[in-house]
Design an enzyme around this catalytic site. Structure first.
Site, short mmCIF file in Angstrom:
data_model
loop_
_atom_site.label_atom_id
_atom_site.label_comp_id
_atom_site.label_asym_id
_atom_site.label_seq_id
_atom_site.Cartn_x
_atom_site.Cartn_y
_atom_site.Cartn_z
N VAL A 113 1.04 -1.20 -0.10
CA VAL A 113 -0.09 -0.12 -0.16
C VAL A 113 0.85 1.33 0.00
O VAL A 113 1.83 1.51 0.76
CB VAL A 113 -0.87 0.17 1.45
CG1 VAL A 113 -1.71 1.23 1.37
CG2 VAL A 113 -1.79 -1.43 1.40
N GLY A 129 -6.53 12.28 2.25
CA GLY A 129 -7.71 11.10 2.30
C GLY A 129 -7.45 10.09 1.12
O GLY A 129 -8.45 9.20 1.10
N LEU A 130 -6.56 10.09 0.28
CA LEU A 130 -6.33 9.08 -0.80
C LEU A 130 -6.15 7.66 -0.17
O LEU A 130 -6.44 6.81 -0.96
CB LEU A 130 -5.31 9.98 -1.72
CG LEU A 130 -6.00 11.32 -2.45
CD1 LEU A 130 -4.75 11.67 -3.61
CD2 LEU A 130 -7.19 11.08 -3.21
N GLY A 131 -5.01 7.77 0.79
CA GLY A 131 -4.68 6.58 1.01
C GLY A 131 -6.03 5.69 1.72
O GLY A 131 -6.58 4.32 1.36
N GLN A 138 4.59 2.42 11.85
CA GLN A 138 4.32 3.86 11.95
C GLN A 138 2.91 3.91 11.22
O GLN A 138 2.31 5.25 11.18
CB GLN A 138 5.46 4.81 11.32
CG GLN A 138 5.43 4.41 9.88
CD GLN A 138 6.38 3.17 9.29
OE1 GLN A 138 6.73 2.42 10.25
NE2 GLN A 138 6.83 3.12 8.22
N TYR A 184 -4.34 2.12 9.59
CA TYR A 184 -5.17 0.82 9.30
C TYR A 184 -6.30 0.61 10.31
O TYR A 184 -7.36 0.15 10.15
CB TYR A 184 -4.27 -0.40 9.16
CG TYR A 184 -3.29 -0.52 7.84
CD1 TYR A 184 -3.89 -0.36 6.55
CD2 TYR A 184 -2.04 -0.55 7.99
CE1 TYR A 184 -3.08 -0.22 5.56
CE2 TYR A 184 -1.05 -0.61 7.05
CZ TYR A 184 -1.65 -0.36 5.61
OH TYR A 184 -1.02 -0.61 4.46
#
Ligand SMILES: CC(C)(COP(=O)(O)OP(=O)(O)OC[C@H]1O[C@@H](n2cnc3c(N)ncnc32)[C@H](O)[C@@H]1OP(=O)(O)O)[C@@H](O)C(=O)NCCC(=O)NCCS
Length: 184
Positions: free
Chosen positions: A121, A131-133, A159, A164
């Site tokens: 990822v 906010g794209l992740g 980190q 998640y």
């Protein structure tokens, strides 16, 4: 018709529409978080962020993205193989007119029934904290859920554990521990 031709020929490719094309590729279009005043019929040279499940990714684009997030280089032939045998490949692109830039990536391996594991990822540092992740991960989860896969796992660098967690991932649920074996 190629992926990008399909993309540019799609006139309602704005906001959060889902467009299922003939090959079954699902594309989701997000308005750029730095953009404003979105409305139908905008010129195609406007900046857009596009998500794709097309696994046909230029490995040099991917290598550049991995370099930019500081990951150690991996042999391209192995990366190619890993992508070929992945169940799901999600890429995120910045599109300006006819120019596109790979700005995000994730892939998942799966038994295609119960379990999937998300790997690699990454969001380009220029595009982080917008906010794209989260959008990339939600899209990947949505695609896996659409295949009725209910056990989605990943290995988080220390980190990014809280990144998640915010997406609903749990550390060691019910005391279950991830275990690793490495060659000596
Ligand atoms: C981890 C990564 C994918 C996050 O992408 P991003 O686009 O910056 O994240 P977002 O902007 O979508 O953040 C979503 C939420 O997570 C939070 N968040 C982002 N990065 C975080 C981090 N490292 N730790 C804790 N929270 C984080 C954000 O504050 C945001 O919170 P909110 O929903 O309350 O507003 C990105 O930082 C990255 O590519 N890092 C380098 C590669 C990497 O470490 N990948 C993971 C390997 S396991």
């Amino acid at each position: 018709m190629s992926f990008w031709k399909r993309l540019f020929s799609n006139s309602d490719a704005f906001s959060t529409d889902h467009n299922k094309n003939l090959e079954g590729e699902l594309l989701t279009y997000y308005t750029a978080s730095r953009g404003s005043g979105q409305s139908p019929g905008r010129p195609v040279n406007e900046r857009r962020i596009v998500l794709s499940t097309d696994p046909d990714i230029d490995l040099y684009d991917l290598e550049e993205l991995c370099d930019r997030v500081g990951w150690a280089r991996r042999p391209l032939r192995k990366v190619r193989k890993a992508i070929r045998y992945s169940f799901l490949v999600v890429s995120m692109w910045e599109v300006r007119g006819k120019r596109r830039r790979l700005i995000g990536f994730a892939r998942a391996t799966s038994d295609r029934a119960f379990n999937a594991t998300i790997w690699d990822v990454a969001i380009d540092p220029d595009f982080q904290n917008q906010g794209l992740g989260k959008a990339l991960m939600k899209y990947a989860i949505e695609k896996l859920r659409a295949e009725d896969i209910s056990n989605i796992t990943l290995f988080a660098d220390p980190q990014v554990v809280n990144f998640y967690r915010r997406l609903g991932f749990m550390v060691d649920p019910e005391g279950i521990k991830g275990m690793f074996w490495y060659p000596d």
